[in-house]
Design a protein around this motif. Structure first.
Motif, mmCIF file in Angstrom:
data_model
loop_
_atom_site.group_PDB
_atom_site.id
_atom_site.type_symbol
_atom_site.label_atom_id
_atom_site.label_comp_id
_atom_site.label_asym_id
_atom_site.label_seq_id
_atom_site.Cartn_x
_atom_site.Cartn_y
_atom_site.Cartn_z
ATOM 1 N N LYS A 1 -21.942 26.843 -10.944
ATOM 2 C CA LYS A 1 -20.723 26.078 -11.225
ATOM 3 C C LYS A 1 -19.604 26.406 -10.246
ATOM 4 C CE LYS A 1 -20.692 27.172 -15.677
ATOM 5 N NZ LYS A 1 -20.292 27.200 -17.095
ATOM 6 N N ASP A 2 -19.541 27.642 -9.775
ATOM 7 C CA ASP A 2 -18.495 27.988 -8.807
ATOM 8 C C ASP A 2 -18.696 27.229 -7.501
ATOM 9 O OD1 ASP A 2 -17.285 29.724 -10.583
ATOM 10 O OD2 ASP A 2 -18.362 31.482 -9.851
ATOM 11 N N ALA A 3 -19.934 27.136 -7.054
ATOM 12 C CA ALA A 3 -20.225 26.395 -5.825
ATOM 13 C C ALA A 3 -19.866 24.921 -6.001
ATOM 14 C CB ALA A 3 -21.699 26.549 -5.463
ATOM 15 N N ALA A 53 -24.876 17.536 -13.590
ATOM 16 C CA ALA A 53 -25.394 18.910 -13.552
ATOM 17 C C ALA A 53 -24.238 19.903 -13.404
ATOM 18 C CB ALA A 53 -26.433 19.034 -12.434
ATOM 19 N N ALA A 54 -24.327 20.829 -12.444
ATOM 20 C CA ALA A 54 -23.252 21.808 -12.272
ATOM 21 C C ALA A 54 -21.937 21.139 -11.920
ATOM 22 C CB ALA A 54 -23.628 22.818 -11.185
ATOM 23 N N GLY A 55 -22.007 19.957 -11.301
ATOM 24 C CA GLY A 55 -20.789 19.229 -10.951
ATOM 25 C C GLY A 55 -19.976 18.806 -12.152
ATOM 26 N N VAL A 56 -20.640 18.510 -13.267
ATOM 27 C CA VAL A 56 -19.904 18.150 -14.478
ATOM 28 C C VAL A 56 -19.646 19.383 -15.338
ATOM 29 C CG1 VAL A 56 -21.903 17.540 -15.921
ATOM 30 C CG2 VAL A 56 -19.738 16.400 -16.288
ATOM 31 N N ALA A 57 -20.570 20.347 -15.329
ATOM 32 C CA ALA A 57 -20.403 21.539 -16.164
ATOM 33 C C ALA A 57 -19.233 22.408 -15.711
ATOM 34 C CB ALA A 57 -21.689 22.361 -16.161
ATOM 35 N N CYS A 58 -18.844 22.300 -14.435
ATOM 36 C CA CYS A 58 -17.773 23.143 -13.903
ATOM 37 C C CYS A 58 -16.393 22.509 -14.034
ATOM 38 C CB CYS A 58 -18.029 23.444 -12.425
ATOM 39 S SG CYS A 58 -17.637 22.067 -11.314
ATOM 40 N N ALA A 59 -16.309 21.265 -14.498
ATOM 41 C CA ALA A 59 -15.093 20.474 -14.302
ATOM 42 C C ALA A 59 -14.011 20.674 -15.353
ATOM 43 C CB ALA A 59 -15.454 18.996 -14.228
ATOM 44 N N ARG A 60 -14.233 21.518 -16.337
ATOM 45 C CA ARG A 60 -13.269 21.634 -17.437
ATOM 46 C C ARG A 60 -11.846 21.902 -16.951
ATOM 47 N NH1 ARG A 60 -13.207 26.294 -22.144
ATOM 48 N NH2 ARG A 60 -11.429 25.468 -23.305
ATOM 49 N N THR A 61 -11.692 22.752 -15.945
ATOM 50 C CA THR A 61 -10.362 23.123 -15.465
ATOM 51 C C THR A 61 -9.956 22.350 -14.207
ATOM 52 O OG1 THR A 61 -11.266 24.942 -14.128
ATOM 53 C CG2 THR A 61 -10.638 25.452 -16.399
#
Length: 289
Positions: A115-117, A139-147
């Motif tokens: 998610k950091d990447a 995928a990680a692109g949506v899982a990381c987007a909360r902030t």
């Protein structure tokens, strides 16, 4: 709640492909993603975009995977980006921004687990949002987007989020159990907060828009719960966006095409055990003529 049924599809057709269309007129898709341990997932996304009728696809992925993907997917253009510890990094600050600006749709996150990447890539695109480009996060692109609401603000109205229950939990700050129990109000809340069309994936997929519109599709196809299936859906939505469909139209049609491709594979192969890449060959035959 609006069902994505035959009546809805007849009343809401996809932009037609004219007999004299060209690769340019059918739209361009940029797919950003990949990781050392998932080198092939991004090919599923890129091919899915072509299978729904997009004219051209370019893939931005790890530099070490350029030759591999170029040979495996000769229809796509490939851009190599730097990598660190097997994960993608943005590279020169203007490269992705320039590429996004010349594509009709960007799909970000396929084949990524870090998610950091993914967040670093989103931040890069968010600094100079391409005014005519739609963005799909998966995928990680949506899982990381909360902030990352502020970073994504420039894509308001042109943003599609495609989380499954676990990714929606990360995106919304709720537990996965809450999402599974009653994800619809959570999807509505996230759609409003991000100014995005949200497809909460599952056996019952719910699509929510910022104005509260809700759509529904039930797949009844357990075989779709397989590795790479979500990468295919993200690419299909990106390809339909590139063809000129608005975010809700592209998402609803993408969800329906994905589900119906699953039914076709289940009938031809078996209800469970078909592969995500086998969905791709079924898609062109499902597109309206």
């Amino acid at each position: 709640m609006i069902e994505i049924d035959a009546a809805w599809r007849a009343a809401n057709p996809l932009p037609p492909v004219q007999d004299d269309s060209t690769k340019k007129s059918r739209g361009r898709v940029l797919v950003i993603g990949g990781a050392q341990r998932l080198p092939g997932a991004i090919r599923l996304t890129g091919e899915a975009a072509l299978r729904v009728g997009a004219g051209r696809v370019r893939i931005a992925t790890l530099q070490s995977h350029v030759a591999l993907l170029g040979m495996a997917f000769p229809e796509a253009g490939i851009i190599g980006l730097p990598e660190q510890d097997g994960e993608l990094t943005p590279g020169p600050s203007d490269l992705l921004v320039q590429q996004a600006a010349v594509h009709n749709a960007v799909v970000l996150g396929s084949g990524m687990a870090d998610k950091d990447a993914a967040a670093r890539l989103i931040e890069t695109l968010g600094r100079s949002p391409a005014p005519g480009t739609a963005l799909v996060l998966d995928a990680a692109g949506v899982a990381c987007a909360r902030t990352l609401c502020d970073q994504l603000n420039g894509y308001t109205g042109r943003l599609v989020l495609t989380p499954h229950a676990g990714e929606m939990a990360a995106l919304s700050g709720r537990s996965e159990e809450e999402v599974v129990a009653d994800g619809t109000p959570i999807a509505i809340e996230v759609a409003a907060r991000f100014g995005a069309v949200v497809a909460l994936k599952g056996p019952d997929t719910v699509i929510a828009t910022p104005d509260g519109t809700l759509m529904h599709y039930r797949s009844d196809c357990s075989g779709l719960a397989t590795a790479g299936s979500g990468d295919v859906l993200a690419g299909m939505i990106g390809g339909l966006l590139a063809r000129g469909a608005d975010p809700l139209l592209a998402t609803a049609w993408g969800v329906w095409l994905h589900g119906e491709a699953g039914h076709a594979c289940a009938a031809k192969i078996a209800p469970v055990g078909f592969l995500a890449r086998e969905l791709l060959l079924e898609v062109p035959g499902l597109l309206p003529r």
